[in-house]
Design an enzyme around this catalytic site. Structure first.
Site, PDB file in Angstrom:
ATOM      1  N   HIS A  21     -13.026  -7.087 -11.695  1.00 24.67           N
ATOM      2  CA  HIS A  21     -12.238  -7.660 -10.667  1.00 24.67           C
ATOM      3  C   HIS A  21     -10.835  -7.856 -10.851  1.00 24.67           C
ATOM      4  O   HIS A  21     -10.199  -8.333  -9.781  1.00 24.67           O
ATOM      5  CB  HIS A  21     -12.981  -9.179 -10.667  1.00 24.67           C
ATOM      6  CG  HIS A  21     -12.720 -10.072 -11.462  1.00 24.67           C
ATOM      7  ND1 HIS A  21     -12.959 -10.311 -12.691  1.00 24.67           N
ATOM      8  CD2 HIS A  21     -11.739 -11.268 -11.238  1.00 24.67           C
ATOM      9  CE1 HIS A  21     -12.498 -11.303 -13.349  1.00 24.67           C
ATOM     10  NE2 HIS A  21     -11.575 -11.976 -12.376  1.00 24.67           N
ATOM     11  N   LEU A  42      -8.869  -5.373 -11.013  1.00 26.15           N
ATOM     12  CA  LEU A  42      -8.463  -4.199  -9.741  1.00 26.15           C
ATOM     13  C   LEU A  42      -8.293  -4.489  -8.565  1.00 26.15           C
ATOM     14  O   LEU A  42      -7.732  -3.924  -8.021  1.00 26.15           O
ATOM     15  CB  LEU A  42      -9.208  -2.918 -10.307  1.00 26.15           C
ATOM     16  CG  LEU A  42      -9.352  -2.342 -11.631  1.00 26.15           C
ATOM     17  CD1 LEU A  42      -9.897  -1.136 -11.503  1.00 26.15           C
ATOM     18  CD2 LEU A  42      -7.533  -1.873 -11.689  1.00 26.15           C
ATOM     19  N   ARG A  54       4.932  -7.839 -17.776  1.00 22.46           N
ATOM     20  CA  ARG A  54       6.183  -7.929 -17.701  1.00 22.46           C
ATOM     21  C   ARG A  54       6.898  -6.631 -18.138  1.00 22.46           C
ATOM     22  O   ARG A  54       6.464  -6.328 -19.435  1.00 22.46           O
ATOM     23  CB  ARG A  54       6.692  -9.003 -18.468  1.00 22.46           C
ATOM     24  CG  ARG A  54       8.157  -9.119 -18.707  1.00 22.46           C
ATOM     25  CD  ARG A  54       8.330 -10.481 -19.634  1.00 22.46           C
ATOM     26  NE  ARG A  54       9.732 -10.679 -19.747  1.00 22.46           N
ATOM     27  CZ  ARG A  54      10.528 -11.071 -20.874  1.00 22.46           C
ATOM     28  NH1 ARG A  54       9.539 -11.526 -22.082  1.00 22.46           N
ATOM     29  NH2 ARG A  54      11.778 -11.375 -21.067  1.00 22.46           N
ATOM     30  N   LEU A  77     -21.535 -16.564  -9.874  1.00 28.62           N
ATOM     31  CA  LEU A  77     -20.649 -15.422  -9.491  1.00 28.62           C
ATOM     32  C   LEU A  77     -20.806 -15.172  -7.853  1.00 28.62           C
ATOM     33  O   LEU A  77     -20.097 -15.400  -6.976  1.00 28.62           O
ATOM     34  CB  LEU A  77     -20.631 -14.273 -10.148  1.00 28.62           C
ATOM     35  CG  LEU A  77     -19.975 -13.092  -9.685  1.00 28.62           C
ATOM     36  CD1 LEU A  77     -18.349 -13.356  -9.977  1.00 28.62           C
ATOM     37  CD2 LEU A  77     -20.184 -11.458 -10.074  1.00 28.62           C
ATOM     38  N   HIS A  98      -9.922  -5.563 -18.344  1.00 30.42           N
ATOM     39  CA  HIS A  98      -9.016  -6.006 -17.567  1.00 30.42           C
ATOM     40  C   HIS A  98      -7.635  -5.694 -17.947  1.00 30.42           C
ATOM     41  O   HIS A  98      -6.798  -4.915 -17.056  1.00 30.42           O
ATOM     42  CB  HIS A  98      -8.805  -7.619 -17.430  1.00 30.42           C
ATOM     43  CG  HIS A  98     -10.149  -8.166 -16.794  1.00 30.42           C
ATOM     44  ND1 HIS A  98     -10.938  -7.850 -16.227  1.00 30.42           N
ATOM     45  CD2 HIS A  98     -10.629  -9.660 -16.988  1.00 30.42           C
ATOM     46  CE1 HIS A  98     -12.055  -8.502 -16.057  1.00 30.42           C
ATOM     47  NE2 HIS A  98     -11.720  -9.491 -16.581  1.00 30.42           N
TER      48      HIS A  98
END
Ligand code: BG6
Length: 799
Positions: free
Chosen positions: A211, A213, A377, A44, A274
């Site tokens: 991540h 966000l 959506r 990372l 997420h």
């Protein structure tokens, strides 16, 4: 100056002074910031974090702060230095930076960066001393320290202890520790981790990263809602929104990460964090002031509280076919090992508040799917009728064309992040400094419409999520991070579903384009199910050749009674069908059907199946009874009646006088002998059920061999005249009310439903024992003149 203007003049003077002061302050030294990147040689860090730190330096250097970047790991100094030197050479500047300037900034950043091995508490102390010495030597003031944990969570506690004891900055300087998910595996482990870290750091000091966000489009959801309040105020609610889809599809699989993946699965890896965070950004009430982190976090928690609890039927799960083999290879498991970890999940979420009541939110993610794409959506209801023929519809005006807002997170056909709004909705406003209109791409269609049907905006400068988050850490924007309350609220929401799926066999899918429609799913009420039947396949050993009979519902005998065995989905469908047939027959012959149902988790899927798929069921003539009950109030989530109410009763039309909950809560007391609840229930049965013979009794089997609430080593309810008894369970809540074995055995039909691998052992044992109800109450179930049928899924029956 007239007095009326004097006040205004003062305000203006103050504002000018403040602005000037701000300018002066910006030029003054702001203090020294040390960034300590733990795990600096890892994946990372190499891929994103060093670049993010460089970006921070580019943005902030020259604004008054001085910096130093300490890359640390357990690797030896030489090795670490070598890795870091390579990474630092590969850093890139934004596209608009002149090459010379970029080289200069890169050199400065390398000068400020170092590698050091950080292992023991003494190493941390030495680091702290070095920082202090440098600050003093250069005549600086220490502003603060950022510790970025890019290490596996098992290392958190040790590192946290060392920082807390030996590496905190002195008074007046701040500490920020940045933590990466996973933050636990369920509510309990998350709480444990939170308590542990809470003993070293204040909540204020912790920045838990999700991540997503930091993804530009995700970070734009709230500002978009804020800047388009006028247009959205009337639209962002259940009256207008048809459904919301929050999707993250991946083509990669879990190869190389199975030891992680086996613990978390797709729900712990992606949905719990997420997708849930995105859900909150869409669903939460919009605070008046978006720049207040507290207000944003407060509103988010409020939205968490409105989430309707998830049930087993709220999700569909799958596993790509190669996964099992990868797990066996990577984790050195025997060929007989079967993983139940889902690599695909679709979940239906409802939010019980005035804004969203009844609107389906679909969350979906999976590995080894046909494309890589992420989006949110929001599809609006089609509430218009267009009088003109379709060929005259003008996309920007016709309300008969689909109306949608799409936050396109990235990848997919569009290839990058974008915000799309159907032209027939409204022209959105986005900050023009950072968002530009997407250039037309002829032939490109998205969500059923040509790109030209949308107002489409993409970021002027694409930025990586980590760079954005690192900048936010520096600026103390806590609303871009996961607070402890937020984290626990999310686990409270997901844990019951994870528990209920623990023994669920995920649907196998081949992976990639070959998945076809196998993973399509549909919902009805709160229930989600795959649209197509599964690939017919049994779990076979490496050498076994499938026989045609392997693919059918298995008919056999168990304890000398008929046994029906199948995968859970088929089994439940079969049982529901059999109950319906019994109901129709009983009503045809006697005008009513008396059905006694067990509680617990196994029948939940059955209730849902009966509630959604059996339109011919004679509910109006059905009496519903309870086989057993826990001594808790009927509205308590632990109450069997509550389960029946949530999964069945609220969806079907049973006359209320045909519903017979057990009277465990009388005179404001729970199962007090002197309240005679058991006797009252027995009387109700004798009065309404001919000969006290139920038409059908549905039972389960506990891992200790109990059935109904008749437990091993207790004679209560095993024989005698009592129809209903009070018993004691070894597990909480201990007090129970139960039908007795004699009344169960008087039934015309008894169905015993046994599901899950946990039941394998007891199923094997009970298959061999005689009639010994004191040891295994289930072995006493043998209807006097009725029929007993066992329904077992393959996990329970074959293991
Ligand atoms: C991570 C998950 O959090 O997100 C991975 O652990 C997943 O399994 C990844 O692949 C996806 O992130 P991105 O930024 O590539 O969409």
């Amino acid at each position: 100056m007239c007095p009326r203007h004097a006040g205004a003049w003062n305000v203006l003077t103050a504002a000018v002074c403040m602005a000037l002061l701000g300018c002066l302050q910006a030029r003054e030294p702001q203090g020294h910031v040390s960034v300590i990147l733990l795990g600096a040689t890892g994946d990372l860090a190499r891929k994103y974090l060093w670049q993010g730190l460089f970006q921070l330096y580019l943005e902030e250097a020259g604004k008054g702060h001085s910096f130093r970047f300490h890359g640390t790991a357990l690797t030896s100094t030489e090795q670490g230095q070598e890795v870091i030197a390579k990474v630092l050479e590969s850093l890139s500047c934004p596209r608009d930076t002149a090459p010379g300037r970029c080289a200069e900034l890169g050199a400065q950043f390398r000068q400020l960066s170092e590698y050091r091995r950080l292992k023991t508490p003494e190493d941390y102390l030495a680091l702290s001393k070095d920082i202090e010495a440098r600050v003093q030597h250069e005549g600086l003031r220490e502003a603060g320290r950022i510790f970025y944990f890019s290490v596996p969570p098992f290392a958190y506690a040790e590192i946290a202890r060392s920082i807390n004891s030996s590496c905190r900055p002195g008074p007046g300087a701040w500490l920020r520790v940045v933590l990466e998910k996973p933050f636990g595996r369920d509510h309990r482990s998350a709480q444990q981790l939170a308590t542990e870290l809470g003993s070293f750091f204040q909540e204020e000091e912790m920045y838990r990263v999700d991540h997503y966000l930091g993804k530009q489009v995700v970070a734009q959801i709230l500002p978009f809602r804020d800047q388009n309040r006028k247009a959205l105020d009337g639209l962002w609610n259940r009256h207008h929104v048809e459904r919301v889809e929050i999707i993250m599809k991946e083509t990669v699989d879990a190869a190389g990460r199975t030891s992680f993946y086996e613990e978390y699965g797709v729900i712990g890896d992606v949905l719990q964090n997420h997708l849930t965070e995105i859900l909150m950004l869409v669903a939460m009430e919009l605070p008046l002031n978006l720049s207040s982190s507290e207000a944003v976090l407060g509103h988010k928690l409020q939205a968490f509280r409105a989430l309707r609890g998830l049930q087993r039927g709220s999700a569909v799960v799958g596993q790509y076919q190669a996964y099992r083999g990868q797990v066996r290879r990577e984790l050195q498991k025997p060929d007989s090992f079967h993983s139940l970890t889902p690599t695909f999940a679709g979940v239906l979420v409802h939010i019980d508040n005035l804004r969203w009541e009844g609107v389906p939110f679909i969350l979906m993610s999976g590995k080894a799917l046909d494309e890589r794409v992420g989006y949110v959506r929001i599809l609006f209801k089609d509430q218009a009728y267009c009088a003109q023929s379709e060929k005259r519809w003008v996309p920007a005006q016709s309300h008969c064309l689909p109306q949608q807002i799409i936050f396109y997170i990235g990848h997919g056909e569009l290839g990058g992040p974008a915000v799309l709004v159907s032209r027939n909705l409204f022209r959105p406003s986005l900050p023009s400094v950072s968002w530009k209109e997407v250039e037309g791409q002829p032939g490109l269609r998205l969500f059923g419409r040509p790109l030209s049907d949308y107002y489409a905006y993409s970021p002027v400068r694409e930025q990586d999520a980590y760079s954005i988050l690192i900048s936010r850490i520096f600026h103390r924007r806590k609303d871009s991070f996961i607070t402890m309350e937020n984290l626990l609220a999310s686990w409270v929401f997901w844990t019951p579903l994870l528990d209920s799926l623990a023994h669920e066999v995920p649907r196998l899918y081949p992976g990639g384009a070959e998945n076809g429609h196998l993973l399509d799913f549909e919902f009805s009420g709160s229930h989600l199910s795959f649209s197509q039947p599964p690939l017919e396949q049994l779990v076979l050993g490496p050498d076994s050749t499938p026989m045609p009979s392997d693919f059918q519902v298995l008919r056999a005998r168990y304890r000398d009674s008929p046994l029906i065995s199948a995968w859970p989905e088929e089994l439940i469908a079969r049982l529901a069908g059999d109950i319906e047939a019994a109901a129709v027959q009983a009503v045809r012959r006697f005008g009513k059907f008396h059905l006694a149902l067990s509680g617990g988790s196994s029948p939940v899927a059955l209730f849902q199946q009966l509630a959604t798929g059996h339109y011919g069921f004679p509910w109006a003539h059905t009496h519903l009874w309870l086989v057993d009950e826990r001594c808790v109030p009927l509205w308590d989530p632990e109450s069997n009646f509550q389960g029946l109410q949530a999964h069945l009763l609220q969806h079907v039309r049973v006359p209320y006088y045909n519903v017979h909950p057990m009277p465990v809560h009388r005179h404001q007391r729970l199962c007090a002998e002197e309240d005679q609840g058991a006797q009252a229930y027995a009387e109700e049965i004798s009065t309404l059920v001919t000969n006290s013979s139920f038409d059908l009794v549905l039972l389960g089997m506990g891992t200790d061999g109990h059935t109904a609430s008749l437990f091993p080593q207790s004679p209560v309810g095993l024989d005698g005249k009592q129809l209903v008894v009070l018993t004691t369970s070894p597990s909480s809540p201990h007090r129970r009310m139960s039908l007795s074995l004699p009344v169960i055995n008087r039934a015309h039909k008894v169905a015993v439903l046994v599901m899950g691998r946990m039941k394998r052992e007891i199923a094997m044992l009970v298959s061999r024992v005689g009639r010994e109800p004191r040891k295994w109450p289930i072995s006493g179930v043998l209807p006097d003149s009725g029929q007993l049928v066992w329904y077992m899924d393959y996990d329970a029956f074959l293991g």
